[in-house]
Enzyme design. Structure first.
Site, short mmCIF file in Angstrom:
data_model
loop_
_atom_site.label_atom_id
_atom_site.label_comp_id
_atom_site.label_asym_id
_atom_site.label_seq_id
_atom_site.Cartn_x
_atom_site.Cartn_y
_atom_site.Cartn_z
CB THR A 110 -1.11 0.04 1.11
OG1 THR A 110 -1.81 -1.36 1.11
CG2 THR A 110 -2.02 1.23 1.12
CG HIS A 164 -7.14 -1.54 2.67
ND1 HIS A 164 -6.26 -0.61 2.06
CD2 HIS A 164 -5.86 -2.55 2.94
CE1 HIS A 164 -5.35 -0.50 1.63
NE2 HIS A 164 -4.96 -1.81 2.37
C1 NCD Z 1 -3.62 -5.96 3.81
C2 NCD Z 1 -4.00 -4.81 4.84
O1 NCD Z 1 -2.98 -4.13 5.38
O2 NCD Z 1 -4.90 -4.79 5.29
N1 NCD Z 1 -2.51 -5.94 2.89
C3 NCD Z 1 -2.51 -4.91 1.99
O3 NCD Z 1 -2.71 -3.63 2.26
N2 NCD Z 1 -2.47 -5.10 0.76
C4 NCD Z 1 -3.78 -7.59 4.29
C5 NCD Z 1 -3.26 -7.80 5.37
O4 NCD Z 1 -2.34 -7.17 6.26
O5 NCD Z 1 -3.43 -9.08 5.85
#
Ligand code: NCD
Length: 292
Positions: free
Chosen positions: A48, A124
């Protein structure tokens, strides 16, 4: 982009369309060369944070990264003063934080646009958009059955994707396959039609044979203390009778739920999700900043 729930269909459509153009052209320009982007990550992140950085660089933007380990937080500064300070330095704040209420809290201290890059076990939204983009690449007319496995209780990526799919309003049937302690929270189930989902504790071949999307997640061990829960691990054997066009997704990071042997399997799309993250986040930045 504080939550997925307030996005209109038009906005979602325009973000997906622009992301697709950026992907086709591998766009780079100087559109945001005069903008300063604040990245505030209070929880670990690889994809991210770095895909946002890559998206910002592709628009020629400048980045200020807040690092809580070497900041005045260590001298007892509170979040209010930190946010008021960042507000003076940047044009937009991109924040990830373990507190589910972080967005409403920081909105008291800044009027700058905020992107929610993950609020605890809540939402998210930018991941949901890149997940939807990835699904639409394989199923322009929408999949009909999606199975989510793993930590459905705490996975904010699953929460946001479900909210986004509901908003988009296709008639999709969902399987939630997980340990009894990790079943979907009520705030998610309440948004689904009663006959549109089924909760199971084991993943059997009969489900595999009917689904279009298998969305696998890790256990969010940092969010619960009970060691006595187990994850769903996928195997080549379990997936041998899948539909030919099944796609396997994972927001990453993974632990052992998807063995590496799947990485070269044409059904696996998790590294395509990684790639799409940059283009979708470019489209999100464009959507937010073109209005400011
Ligand atoms: C996720 C998150 O941070 O929520 N990862 C992400 O952003 N691609 C999933 C996770 O941490 O398991």
């Amino acid at each position: 982009m504080e939550t997925i729930t307030t996005l209109s269909k038009n906005t979602i459509q325009s973000i997906l369309k622009n992301a697709s153009i950026y992907k086709q052209n591998d766009t780079r320009n100087t559109l945001f060369q005069n903008k300063i982007f604040g990245l505030l990550f209070f929880e670990p992140s690889t994809r991210t944070s770095l895909s946002f950085e890559s998206a910002i660089h592709r628009f020629g933007g400048k980045i200020i990264r807040y690092n809580s380990q070497i900041s005045s937080e260590k001298k007892g500064e509170d979040l209010e003063d930190t946010i008021k300070t960042l507000d003076a330095y940047v044009d937009i704040l991109i924040i990830r934080h373990p507190n589910k209420n972080i967005i409403s809290t920081i909105k008291q201290y800044t009027h700058k646009p905020i992107i929610n890059a993950g609020n605890g076990d809540g939402e998210h939204p930018t991941q949901a958009l890149l997940d939807l983009f990835t699904i639409m690449e394989s199923f322009p007319n929408f999949p009909t059955k999606i199975a989510f496995t793993g930590d459905i209780k705490y996975s904010r990526t699953i929460h946001s994707l479900l909210q986004l799919l509901t908003l988009w309003n296709p008639s999709i049937f969902y399987y939630f396959i997980c340990d009894t302690q990790l079943e979907p929270p009520d705030f998610i189930l309440n948004q689904l039609q009663p006959n549109s989902y089924s909760i199971k504790n084991t993943l059997h071949e009969d489900i595999i044979e009917t689904i279009d999307v298998l969305y696998v997640t890790r256990l969010q061990k940092e969010r619960f203390i009970n060691e006595n829960v187990s994850n769903i691990i996928i195997t080549k054997d379990l997936l041998k009778n899948s539909k030919q066009n099944l796609i396997i997704m994972h927001p990453l990071p993974r632990n052992d739920e998807i063995p590496k042997e799947f990485d070269t399997d044409p059904r696996s799309k998790y590294f395509e999700q990684v790639k799409n993250g940059v283009y979708v986040r470019m489209a999100i930045l464009y959507h937010i900043l073109q209005k400011n």
